[in-house]
Scaffold this motif. Structure first.
Motif, short mmCIF file in Angstrom:
data_model
loop_
_atom_site.label_atom_id
_atom_site.label_comp_id
_atom_site.label_asym_id
_atom_site.label_seq_id
_atom_site.Cartn_x
_atom_site.Cartn_y
_atom_site.Cartn_z
N MET A 64 0.84 -1.21 0.00
CA MET A 64 0.00 0.00 0.00
C MET A 64 0.87 1.25 0.00
O MET A 64 0.57 2.22 -0.71
CB MET A 64 -0.92 0.01 1.23
N GLY A 65 1.92 1.25 0.80
CA GLY A 65 2.83 2.39 0.83
C GLY A 65 3.54 2.59 -0.49
O GLY A 65 3.66 3.72 -0.98
N THR A 66 4.00 1.50 -1.09
CA THR A 66 4.67 1.59 -2.39
C THR A 66 3.73 2.12 -3.45
O THR A 66 4.08 3.01 -4.23
CB THR A 66 5.21 0.20 -2.80
N LEU A 67 2.51 1.57 -3.50
CA LEU A 67 1.52 2.04 -4.48
C LEU A 67 1.14 3.50 -4.22
O LEU A 67 0.99 4.28 -5.16
CB LEU A 67 0.28 1.14 -4.43
N GLY A 68 1.01 3.88 -2.95
CA GLY A 68 0.67 5.26 -2.61
C GLY A 68 1.76 6.24 -3.03
O GLY A 68 1.47 7.30 -3.58
#
Length: 69
Positions: A16-20
């Motif tokens: 989620m952090g990478t995609l965000g």
């Protein structure tokens, strides 16, 4: 060398952090090409994905402890 998290909660937070962060980079680039910027607290847009990414990677912050072997 950094290992990708394997536990479900850590993996979800990491991805989620990478995609965000990827979304923020693409959005910033798009707005830059349109001659606009994120005026309202630009740092706030980066905080949540960065925290999710750090919670998934840093062992002391992980919600599920990863095996260190």
């Amino acid at each position: 060398m950094m290992k990708l998290p394997k536990k479900p909660v850590n993996a979800v937070l990491f991805y989620m952090g990478t995609l965000g962060l990827l979304t923020q980079v693409l959005l910033s680039f798009y707005l830059l090409t349109q001659g606009r910027t994120m005026d309202w607290h630009w740092w706030f847009h980066w905080m949540a994905p960065t925290l999710c990414l750090l919670w998934g990677i840093i062992p002391r912050l992980q919600l599920q402890k990863e095996d260190q072997s």
